[in-house]
Design a protein around this motif. Sequence first.
Motif, PDB file in Angstrom:
ATOM      1  N   GLU A 188      59.586   6.481  39.249  1.00 54.69           N
ATOM      2  CA  GLU A 188      60.502   7.373  39.956  1.00 54.69           C
ATOM      3  C   GLU A 188      61.849   7.450  39.243  1.00 54.69           C
ATOM      4  N   LEU A 244      63.274  10.908  37.870  1.00 59.81           N
ATOM      5  CA  LEU A 244      64.588  11.389  38.308  1.00 59.81           C
ATOM      6  C   LEU A 244      65.512  11.599  37.108  1.00 59.81           C
ATOM      7  N   ASP A 279      67.128  10.006  49.205  1.00 60.13           N
ATOM      8  CA  ASP A 279      66.634  11.259  48.617  1.00 60.13           C
ATOM      9  C   ASP A 279      67.088  12.462  49.431  1.00 60.13           C
ATOM     10  N   LEU A 317      71.422   7.067  43.081  1.00 58.36           N
ATOM     11  CA  LEU A 317      70.012   7.249  43.405  1.00 58.36           C
ATOM     12  C   LEU A 317      69.119   6.578  42.362  1.00 58.36           C
TER      13      LEU A 317
END
Length: 1004
Positions: free
Chosen positions: A312, A316, A283, A300
């Motif tokens: 998450e 994202l 991150d 990621l």
Amino acid sequence: MIKSLFRIEAWGSNLMECDYIVLRMRSPPPGFRFHFPNKLRTSSKSLLVPFRLNFSYCVALDVVESNPTSDSGYSDIRNSPSRFREGFRRKPRKATIRNLPNAVLLGENIEKDVRSKALDLDRMETLRSCSRVLRTCASERSLNEGRAIHGQVIKKGINPDSHLWVSLINAYAKCGSPTCARRVLEEMPERDVVSWTALIQGHVAEGYGCDGINLFCEMRREGVRPNEFTLATGLKACAICMDLNFGRQVHAEATKLGLDSDLFVGSALVDLYAKCGEMELADRVFFYMPEQNDVSWNALLNGYAQVGSGKEVFKLFSRMRESEMKFSKFTLSTVLKGCATSGNLREGQVVHSVAIKIGCKLDEILGCSLVDMYSKCGQACDALKVFKMIKDPDVVAWSAMITCLDQQGHSLEAVKLFLLMRCAGVRPNQFSFASLISAATDLGYLKYGESIHACIFKYGFKNEISVSNTLITMYMKTGCPQSGARVFEEMTDHDLVSWNALLSGCHGFKTCDLGPRIFCQMLVEGFMPNMYTYISVLRACSSLWNLGFGRQVHAHIIKNSLDGIDFIGTALVDMYCKSKCLDDADVVFNRLINRDLFTWTAIITGHARTDQAEKAVKCINLMQQEGFRPNDYTLASCLGGCSHIAALETGQQLHSMAIKAGQVGDVFVSSAIVDMYAKCGCLEDAEAIFRGLVLRDVVAWNTMICGYSHHGYGHKALETFWTMLDEGAVPDEVTFLGVLSACSRMGLVEEGKKQFNSLSEVFGITPTVEHYACMVDILGRAGKFDEVEHFIEKMELSPHALIWETVLGASKMHGNVEFGEKSAKRLFDLTPEVDSNYILLSNIFASKGRWDDVKNVRTLMSKRGVKKEPGCSWVEISGQVHIFVSQDGSHPKIRDIHLKLEDLSQKLTSAGYAPKMEHVLHNVTDKEKKEHLNHHSERLALGFALISTKPAKKIRIFKNLRICEDCHDVMKFISDITNREIVVRDINRFHHFKDGACSCQDYW
């Protein structure tokens, strides 16, 4: 494909054609001259003739290599490094100087100068052409063509420039021949960062991460400074081999060189940290980057998907959409992977809708991701709908759908889909086969599993470790441990899953002895057990009742700090319970932090099976207080415990609990309730529940037939059996045990013979020792000892102790000393530790007044260390069990009990009762014998029940031994005198005493 490299082309009518052979000569012939037109001499146009090598010229490379598809093709070069180096050098030509006139000499010098420039230009174009074609070879992974170009360079003596060196390294590396790429690098006169990067990239592209790291270190030792591409490639190598420490060092070097903010380096760092699970660092790097591209976003996203953080991933992905970053189907596939890992169906459906909205084509990649997401979210139907929308699905899509159906419990549909896959002409892969074997295991279709095994051989996947592991599991779980062991032995490599698969089937009664041996061998070979290993070996110990080895495994678990895992704790509780070590089971159970339904069921079942039904019910209440609802197996096990100790009131509590939970309709629970009431002496309640069953399986029928038989209602048992046949139910071995027992207790010899013959002749059931014992009992109770002897000899039953125990019991009933002595002697050899055999023979002698023989038998018992089990009786009053032993004086109300029995004694004498002194097996006076009979345990229990219960209530007494004949007569008289119904359950059967008669009709 590459069509050509050199080909002569015309420049025009003003330019003469140049024969290609000139360039192949080391020196031109004396008469050879270049003739240029005047226009050409003043023109600045390049004299370079563009060339392309026709593929036919590559035939000459046969001299260089014999096997162009392997690295060994350069063995001649490897053996002669000087030749390899010389092949790259252009040999100088010897100039021929002649004594010519000055004008001629001047002309020749001019001509040589022009020709030298032309050849230099030609060499540059040749180098560029070779490099260009080698790049094409690298992109198309055409190793043979790349070697052909290399061969021509060597053969023509072309001296490569740095670009051609790098092109050669790049071609070999990307065509899967890193060894040759390394050799080329070693021959380079000057190795720069570009050449090193090309070599490292080649190793990384082939998945050799460790080799890539080693090359990076070697490059730094040579003092070559990495650029952004080298750093990115080195970080990718670290990601492949999960070398986080070296990745941190590369990160530090990138920071030192000021390249950490580079887009390629930053993306590689994000990918490294994400794959190593360091999401906080990933991150930080990601958001530190000045700009992000789709590669860094995907890296990621993939990291969060791998660690199972679906929320998450979706968060994202939402930020990525807000940043207006264009995303591809690969991005969507990664997000779907995160949704699948975390089981977030709603977010997965949102991603699916986004894919439809942006018009993303549903190809194999996106389709497989959607199938996987719906599968892991438990939506097999939606997964199948997506699969049907994929046009021409490949083997990955087919395998994903087959796996989905198998994992969601649709094993039969998975098998059918595989047939459609074969019809579509798609060749299955190892994942398809692994799922199909799993489906065959779930279905229990051994033959189908064997046919898939044959297909695995046919398609060449027998060495795939995942396929072999599933094959082992299938064979072990379908009762073919030899086949599973054979697959295991034929494997070239074993992993921990292989050993666990082999252990998975070692908990059945036929294979449980293999478990400890396999576990020990696995430790010898250096494998570290995991949770599944310990669970399997503990199950094997449970089946073996091997408490000693189970304790050793427990110590091993503690040593490896795995005793805190709930699943292992449950397996330990189950092992200790089945080994009847309830104290140890309680210790393990109380240490568990998270106890689930299976843990509770294990401890409850353990208490129920060890005659602790009251404690089992307490555990059920505690379980419900913790928010767990007992399942069918829990209730059935507890009811079975109540049946064993005849705990009626406890069983009634469980019955009411089953009614409240709505589990009475379950066939296992209902059968257990019927069995509980029947074994607690409440035959009317058992009948009522049995009649109310909607679904009656063979267990329910058997329970009722055996219940009637044990209660002495042989005719009802036979009627129930015939009704069972009329309703189409198929009897099994247990059914005939009940039927034959009914015939034995009713003295139905001919009916018994008929049913015994139908066992094998009509129903095709092979008789067991228990069936033969029932037949011996039928003949023995009827006093047909000659037929008994003939039957034993004909059926070769002499080695079985159960047969001789049955004969001994019949001999005691009829006072047959000869057969009693014969059967007892056989039993003393077969089972010398069983006390009841000595007691029965002693009773036979005592009934005949042979006190010396009685003394001899008791002396033999003492010499062998055999102790008689004391006779005891118990009765349950107001939920409390009261136990009595013969001549017992310890009960708080023993005085009241004696007074009640003395009062009844006078009434018994008036009713015509006469004590049977022969049943007192001691050589004492008649008065002492009468006193002894009056204080038998069942009479004490009866006296206590009479003073403790209401007159209308049925009395139920339970005894651990056979009721004596004198007590049997007393019970009949008292039932008539008191107008009370008395039920006595001894070790053999139930006796219902009512109005002066017994249900056994004095035949037991």
